[in-house]
Design a protein around this motif. Structure first.
Motif, PDB file in Angstrom:
ATOM      1  N   PHE A 112     -30.392  25.783 -18.309  1.00 35.92           N
ATOM      2  CA  PHE A 112     -30.486  24.435 -17.743  1.00 35.92           C
ATOM      3  C   PHE A 112     -30.743  24.554 -16.241  1.00 35.92           C
ATOM      4  O   PHE A 112     -29.952  25.154 -15.506  1.00 35.92           O
ATOM      5  N   ASN A 113     -31.816  23.940 -15.784  1.00 37.87           N
ATOM      6  CA  ASN A 113     -32.260  24.070 -14.404  1.00 37.87           C
ATOM      7  C   ASN A 113     -31.579  23.057 -13.476  1.00 37.87           C
ATOM      8  O   ASN A 113     -30.889  22.148 -13.927  1.00 37.87           O
ATOM      9  N   GLY A 114     -31.812  23.229 -12.168  1.00 38.21           N
ATOM     10  CA  GLY A 114     -31.253  22.327 -11.166  1.00 38.21           C
ATOM     11  C   GLY A 114     -31.995  21.001 -11.108  1.00 38.21           C
ATOM     12  O   GLY A 114     -33.059  20.825 -11.713  1.00 38.21           O
ATOM     13  N   ILE A 115     -31.460  20.075 -10.348  1.00 33.89           N
ATOM     14  CA  ILE A 115     -32.036  18.732 -10.301  1.00 33.89           C
ATOM     15  C   ILE A 115     -33.440  18.768  -9.699  1.00 33.89           C
ATOM     16  O   ILE A 115     -33.688  19.384  -8.665  1.00 33.89           O
ATOM     17  N   GLY A 116     -34.359  18.112 -10.380  1.00 34.42           N
ATOM     18  CA  GLY A 116     -35.728  18.009  -9.903  1.00 34.42           C
ATOM     19  C   GLY A 116     -36.542  19.274 -10.032  1.00 34.42           C
ATOM     20  O   GLY A 116     -37.713  19.295  -9.640  1.00 34.42           O
ATOM     21  N   ALA A 117     -35.967  20.336 -10.558  1.00 33.31           N
ATOM     22  CA  ALA A 117     -36.641  21.636 -10.578  1.00 33.31           C
ATOM     23  C   ALA A 117     -37.354  21.861 -11.904  1.00 33.31           C
ATOM     24  O   ALA A 117     -36.786  21.654 -12.979  1.00 33.31           O
ATOM     25  N   ASN A 118     -38.593  22.296 -11.817  1.00 32.67           N
ATOM     26  CA  ASN A 118     -39.385  22.603 -13.000  1.00 32.67           C
ATOM     27  C   ASN A 118     -39.117  24.030 -13.471  1.00 32.67           C
ATOM     28  O   ASN A 118     -38.489  24.830 -12.770  1.00 32.67           O
ATOM     29  N   ILE A 119     -39.589  24.342 -14.654  1.00 29.26           N
ATOM     30  CA  ILE A 119     -39.350  25.648 -15.273  1.00 29.26           C
ATOM     31  C   ILE A 119     -39.717  26.790 -14.349  1.00 29.26           C
ATOM     32  O   ILE A 119     -38.989  27.785 -14.227  1.00 29.26           O
ATOM     33  N   GLU A 120     -40.856  26.665 -13.657  1.00 32.83           N
ATOM     34  CA  GLU A 120     -41.359  27.760 -12.836  1.00 32.83           C
ATOM     35  C   GLU A 120     -40.379  28.197 -11.760  1.00 32.83           C
ATOM     36  O   GLU A 120     -40.402  29.353 -11.325  1.00 32.83           O
TER      37      GLU A 120
END
Length: 288
Positions: A43-51
């Motif tokens: 699970f990524n951070g806020i606003g952050a895309n996979i890349e």
């Protein structure tokens, strides 16, 4: 699939998937290859895309990885309606089912660390171990620097390169320096849509894991924090460590909010050592 090794998505299979009534951009690494390890759901951070965190999947080549863009972030279409940790955890579980994945190890960074906690409690039966990176218990967190939080809440950091360059150290610490580390991270960011960013903010308003952690989060848990994190101060990791029964705290000295990148080798070594440990008595008993 990416074609060059300079691309952070090298080796990833990327597709648009219909799950839980939503369309999500999903990336998976080595999911169809034989492995002695469980897949990692990240699970990524806020606003952050996979890349933004794709290099981590490349740094742990022995493990299958699954990441997805939240609605309105990266390549995922805007959400039609708001969501909360319960509904998004359900959607993530639907995604695993859709991909034919059963049990997983779960990781989450920052905002995604809250999602990782919630998923591990809501779907405890399919989560073996948990890695929480630069995160907190939600509403009951020790707030970071007001200067950093003000800039963190401004989505301009995703669309204005000069603004990001000027405020990078305030936001993320000095660990990545002024060289390719900083520029490399920035080159991987894509701006979320205004609605996508707002719905991510709304998702966690009023949410806290604190009352439930001592009773519902029983997985072996590694908590990783930077001692110079201006966004999620170290005190939050100590708080999580006190609440989660089977947890340990790893402190990255000199690490800011992006220590996962600035202290990449140390971070990867810690994650690998933790995930590779033999099953504990508690895990063996639950498996039986």
């Amino acid at each position: 699939m990416s074609e060059t090794k300079d691309d952070p998505m090298h080796g990833a299979v990327v597709s648009m998937e219909q799950v839980g009534g939503r369309t999500l951009r999903v990336a998976r690494w080595r999911l169809d290859e034989p492995s002695d390890h469980l897949p990692v759901l990240f699970f990524n951070g806020i606003g952050a895309n996979i890349e933004a965190v794709a290099p981590l999947a490349e740094a742990l080549p022995e493990r299958p990885f699954i990441m997805f863009d939240m609605p309105g972030v990266g390549g995922s279409p805007d959400p039609l309606m708001p969501y909360n940790p319960f509904t998004m955890s359900w959607t993530a579980a639907q995604l695993l089912d859709h991909l034919g994945v059963g049990d997983v190890d779960v990781m989450g960074i920052s905002w995604g660390g809250g999602m990782a906690q919630h998923f591990a409690m809501q779907h405890a039966g399919r989560v073996r171990r948990l890695v929480l990176i630069a995160t907190s218990a939600g509403m009951l967190m020790m707030p970071g620097s007001p200067k950093a939080l003000t800039k963190m809440a401004n989505p301009r950091r995703y669309v204005d390169t000069d603004y990001m360059m000027q405020n990078f150290e305030t936001l993320y610490g000095e660990g990545l320096g002024a060289g390719p580390g900083k520029k490399g991270h920035m080159s991987r960011l894509q701006p979320p849509s205004p609605r996508g960013y707002m719905y991510q903010l709304l998702c966690m308003i009023g949410w806290t894991s604190a009352p439930a952690l001592p009773f519902l989060l029983n997985q072996e848990t590694l908590i990783m924090m930077g001692d110079e994190d201006a966004i999620v101060p170290l005190a939050n990791g100590k708080f999580l460590n006190a609440l989660i029964p089977n947890s340990e705290l790893k402190i990255m000295l000199g690490g800011g909010h992006l220590f996962l990148l600035s202290h990449k080798d140390e971070s990867v070594d810690s994650i690998r050592e933790f995930l590779d440990r033999p099953a504990t008595e508690n895990e063996s008993a639950e498996a039986a």
